[in-house]
Design a protein around this motif. Structure first.
Motif, PDB file in Angstrom:
ATOM      1  N   ARG A 240      37.824 -11.268  68.988  1.00  0.00           N
ATOM      2  CA  ARG A 240      38.976 -10.791  69.487  1.00  0.00           C
ATOM      3  C   ARG A 240      39.503  -9.890  68.739  1.00  0.00           C
ATOM      4  O   ARG A 240      40.185  -8.719  69.323  1.00  0.00           O
ATOM      5  CB  ARG A 240      40.160 -11.684  69.751  1.00  0.00           C
ATOM      6  CG  ARG A 240      39.852 -12.754  70.906  1.00  0.00           C
ATOM      7  CD  ARG A 240      40.695 -14.235  70.818  1.00  0.00           C
ATOM      8  NE  ARG A 240      42.014 -13.605  70.756  1.00  0.00           N
ATOM      9  CZ  ARG A 240      43.223 -14.483  70.622  1.00  0.00           C
ATOM     10  NH1 ARG A 240      42.814 -15.901  70.512  1.00  0.00           N
ATOM     11  NH2 ARG A 240      44.114 -14.241  70.311  1.00  0.00           N
ATOM     12  N   ALA A 241      38.948  -9.442  67.529  1.00  0.00           N
ATOM     13  CA  ALA A 241      39.511  -8.201  66.658  1.00  0.00           C
ATOM     14  C   ALA A 241      38.401  -7.235  65.946  1.00  0.00           C
ATOM     15  O   ALA A 241      38.334  -6.411  66.196  1.00  0.00           O
ATOM     16  CB  ALA A 241      40.444  -8.808  65.308  1.00  0.00           C
ATOM     17  N   TYR A 242      37.583  -7.902  65.447  1.00  0.00           N
ATOM     18  CA  TYR A 242      36.425  -7.158  64.662  1.00  0.00           C
ATOM     19  C   TYR A 242      35.438  -6.726  65.477  1.00  0.00           C
ATOM     20  O   TYR A 242      35.460  -5.411  65.446  1.00  0.00           O
ATOM     21  CB  TYR A 242      35.633  -8.134  63.487  1.00  0.00           C
ATOM     22  CG  TYR A 242      34.440  -7.222  62.875  1.00  0.00           C
ATOM     23  CD1 TYR A 242      35.049  -6.585  61.728  1.00  0.00           C
ATOM     24  CD2 TYR A 242      33.353  -7.254  63.345  1.00  0.00           C
ATOM     25  CE1 TYR A 242      34.146  -5.948  61.115  1.00  0.00           C
ATOM     26  CE2 TYR A 242      32.453  -6.384  62.438  1.00  0.00           C
ATOM     27  CZ  TYR A 242      32.751  -5.844  61.407  1.00  0.00           C
ATOM     28  OH  TYR A 242      32.013  -5.026  60.806  1.00  0.00           O
ATOM     29  N   ALA A 243      34.914  -7.117  66.532  1.00  0.00           N
ATOM     30  CA  ALA A 243      33.990  -6.756  67.492  1.00  0.00           C
ATOM     31  C   ALA A 243      34.525  -5.471  68.380  1.00  0.00           C
ATOM     32  O   ALA A 243      34.049  -4.525  68.653  1.00  0.00           O
ATOM     33  CB  ALA A 243      33.493  -7.901  68.444  1.00  0.00           C
ATOM     34  N   PRO A 244      35.789  -5.737  68.767  1.00  0.00           N
ATOM     35  CA  PRO A 244      36.484  -4.539  69.636  1.00  0.00           C
ATOM     36  C   PRO A 244      36.638  -3.282  68.825  1.00  0.00           C
ATOM     37  O   PRO A 244      36.699  -2.159  69.177  1.00  0.00           O
ATOM     38  CB  PRO A 244      37.795  -5.027  70.298  1.00  0.00           C
ATOM     39  CG  PRO A 244      37.538  -6.582  70.397  1.00  0.00           C
ATOM     40  CD  PRO A 244      36.595  -6.962  68.969  1.00  0.00           C
ATOM     41  N   LEU A 245      37.023  -3.481  67.527  1.00  0.00           N
ATOM     42  CA  LEU A 245      37.166  -2.388  66.537  1.00  0.00           C
ATOM     43  C   LEU A 245      35.937  -1.604  66.085  1.00  0.00           C
ATOM     44  O   LEU A 245      36.060  -0.595  66.165  1.00  0.00           O
ATOM     45  CB  LEU A 245      37.894  -2.888  65.404  1.00  0.00           C
ATOM     46  CG  LEU A 245      39.778  -3.366  65.519  1.00  0.00           C
ATOM     47  CD1 LEU A 245      40.230  -3.750  64.289  1.00  0.00           C
ATOM     48  CD2 LEU A 245      40.525  -2.135  66.184  1.00  0.00           C
ATOM     49  N   ALA A 246      34.882  -2.563  65.963  1.00  0.00           N
ATOM     50  CA  ALA A 246      33.783  -1.999  65.686  1.00  0.00           C
ATOM     51  C   ALA A 246      32.987  -1.052  66.850  1.00  0.00           C
ATOM     52  O   ALA A 246      32.397  -0.331  66.551  1.00  0.00           O
ATOM     53  CB  ALA A 246      32.835  -3.156  65.424  1.00  0.00           C
ATOM     54  N   ALA A 247      33.333  -1.577  67.931  1.00  0.00           N
ATOM     55  CA  ALA A 247      32.797  -1.057  69.235  1.00  0.00           C
ATOM     56  C   ALA A 247      33.696   0.251  69.564  1.00  0.00           C
ATOM     57  O   ALA A 247      33.182   1.178  70.528  1.00  0.00           O
ATOM     58  CB  ALA A 247      32.642  -1.855  70.476  1.00  0.00           C
ATOM     59  N   SER A 248      34.791   0.634  68.936  1.00  0.00           N
ATOM     60  CA  SER A 248      35.860   1.397  69.680  1.00  0.00           C
ATOM     61  C   SER A 248      35.607   2.899  69.104  1.00  0.00           C
ATOM     62  O   SER A 248      34.631   3.000  68.053  1.00  0.00           O
ATOM     63  CB  SER A 248      37.274   1.000  69.175  1.00  0.00           C
ATOM     64  OG  SER A 248      37.332   1.286  67.713  1.00  0.00           O
TER      65      SER A 248
ATOM     66  N   LEU B 182      44.457  -9.600  61.018  1.00  0.00           N
ATOM     67  CA  LEU B 182      43.246  -8.631  60.938  1.00  0.00           C
ATOM     68  C   LEU B 182      42.410  -8.352  59.748  1.00  0.00           C
ATOM     69  O   LEU B 182      41.327  -8.366  59.766  1.00  0.00           O
ATOM     70  CB  LEU B 182      44.055  -7.282  61.377  1.00  0.00           C
ATOM     71  CG  LEU B 182      44.581  -7.059  62.749  1.00  0.00           C
ATOM     72  CD1 LEU B 182      45.562  -5.830  62.632  1.00  0.00           C
ATOM     73  CD2 LEU B 182      43.700  -7.119  63.911  1.00  0.00           C
ATOM     74  N   GLN B 183      43.083  -8.578  58.624  1.00  0.00           N
ATOM     75  CA  GLN B 183      42.176  -8.417  57.255  1.00  0.00           C
ATOM     76  C   GLN B 183      41.338  -9.699  57.217  1.00  0.00           C
ATOM     77  O   GLN B 183      40.362  -9.707  56.954  1.00  0.00           O
ATOM     78  CB  GLN B 183      43.267  -8.490  56.028  1.00  0.00           C
ATOM     79  CG  GLN B 183      42.488  -8.618  55.003  1.00  0.00           C
ATOM     80  CD  GLN B 183      43.463  -8.259  53.643  1.00  0.00           C
ATOM     81  OE1 GLN B 183      44.701  -8.408  53.986  1.00  0.00           O
ATOM     82  NE2 GLN B 183      43.162  -7.716  52.576  1.00  0.00           N
TER      83      GLN B 183
ATOM     84  N   GLY C 178      33.920 -10.563  60.058  1.00  0.00           N
ATOM     85  CA  GLY C 178      33.044  -9.539  60.746  1.00  0.00           C
ATOM     86  C   GLY C 178      32.178  -8.913  59.811  1.00  0.00           C
ATOM     87  O   GLY C 178      30.856  -8.988  59.928  1.00  0.00           O
ATOM     88  N   ARG C 179      32.500  -8.406  58.642  1.00  0.00           N
ATOM     89  CA  ARG C 179      31.643  -8.051  57.684  1.00  0.00           C
ATOM     90  C   ARG C 179      30.732  -9.208  57.116  1.00  0.00           C
ATOM     91  O   ARG C 179      29.494  -9.021  56.841  1.00  0.00           O
ATOM     92  CB  ARG C 179      32.498  -7.648  56.479  1.00  0.00           C
ATOM     93  CG  ARG C 179      33.208  -5.938  56.930  1.00  0.00           C
ATOM     94  CD  ARG C 179      34.045  -5.694  55.656  1.00  0.00           C
ATOM     95  NE  ARG C 179      34.435  -4.469  55.920  1.00  0.00           N
ATOM     96  CZ  ARG C 179      35.589  -3.677  55.216  1.00  0.00           C
ATOM     97  NH1 ARG C 179      36.160  -4.474  54.400  1.00  0.00           N
ATOM     98  NH2 ARG C 179      36.082  -2.709  55.684  1.00  0.00           N
ATOM     99  N   LEU C 180      31.163 -10.432  56.835  1.00  0.00           N
ATOM    100  CA  LEU C 180      30.190 -11.336  56.507  1.00  0.00           C
ATOM    101  C   LEU C 180      28.954 -11.705  57.589  1.00  0.00           C
ATOM    102  O   LEU C 180      28.048 -11.803  57.272  1.00  0.00           O
ATOM    103  CB  LEU C 180      31.123 -12.841  56.366  1.00  0.00           C
ATOM    104  CG  LEU C 180      32.105 -12.726  55.129  1.00  0.00           C
ATOM    105  CD1 LEU C 180      32.911 -13.939  54.843  1.00  0.00           C
ATOM    106  CD2 LEU C 180      31.067 -12.545  53.965  1.00  0.00           C
ATOM    107  N   ASP C 181      29.684 -11.803  58.799  1.00  0.00           N
ATOM    108  CA  ASP C 181      28.727 -11.736  59.909  1.00  0.00           C
ATOM    109  C   ASP C 181      27.528 -10.764  59.954  1.00  0.00           C
ATOM    110  O   ASP C 181      26.333 -11.102  60.225  1.00  0.00           O
ATOM    111  CB  ASP C 181      29.431 -11.705  61.372  1.00  0.00           C
ATOM    112  CG  ASP C 181      30.082 -13.128  61.357  1.00  0.00           C
ATOM    113  OD1 ASP C 181      29.832 -14.181  60.602  1.00  0.00           O
ATOM    114  OD2 ASP C 181      30.681 -13.392  62.552  1.00  0.00           O
ATOM    115  N   ASP C 182      28.046  -9.407  59.579  1.00  0.00           N
ATOM    116  CA  ASP C 182      27.214  -8.336  59.521  1.00  0.00           C
ATOM    117  C   ASP C 182      26.395  -8.332  58.598  1.00  0.00           C
ATOM    118  O   ASP C 182      25.270  -8.210  58.736  1.00  0.00           O
ATOM    119  CB  ASP C 182      28.118  -7.123  59.764  1.00  0.00           C
ATOM    120  CG  ASP C 182      28.556  -6.574  61.002  1.00  0.00           C
ATOM    121  OD1 ASP C 182      28.369  -7.311  61.987  1.00  0.00           O
ATOM    122  OD2 ASP C 182      29.632  -5.694  61.023  1.00  0.00           O
TER     123      ASP C 182
END
Length: 127
Positions: free
Chosen positions: A42-50, A106-107, A113-117
């Motif tokens: 809901r937060a990291y993925a949409p921001l990474a794709a934006s 958000l933090q 998200g960074r850990l997943d990446d």
């Protein structure tokens, strides 16, 4: 609901009753995999794709102690640009980075998200 109950003590100022979805960061801290997935989705993925450097701007803002001016200096942009992008972050995610509680959410999502990446990169490097 049970995951929320287990995590509610971590947010002392939480309204009572509080919905489990409002406790996503706290639920992550107690090991709730569903909450972790929800924050990344809901937060990291949409921001990474934006478009428009939203993830970079959010990261600079949070890394600068939530200072618009310091984030603007880091990004070499005007503080109004940072304000605009942070409003876009709120539009994309539903969490306002200018609100203390929501910036914490958000933090946490950014870190997850960074850990997943990083984990995905490590798996690719090993193959």
């Amino acid at each position: 609901a049970l995951a929320g109950l287990a995590a509610a003590a971590a947010w002392a100022q939480a309204p009572r009753p509080v919905q489990a979805d409002e406790l996503l960061p706290e639920r992550v801290l107690v090991g709730d995999v569903t909450a972790r997935r929800a924050l990344v989705t809901r937060a990291y993925a949409p921001l990474a794709a934006s478009q428009g450097s939203l993830l970079e701007t959010l990261s600079a803002y949070l890394g600068a102690g939530r200072s618009l001016e310091a984030a603007a200096r880091t990004l070499y942009v005007h503080p109004n640009t940072v304000r605009y992008r942070l409003r876009r972050v709120a539009d994309v995610t539903g969490w306002d980075p200018l609100d203390a509680r929501e910036s914490y959410v958000l933090q946490t999502a950014l870190a997850l998200g960074r850990l997943d990446d990083a984990g995905a990169s490590a798996i690719v490097e090993r193959s």
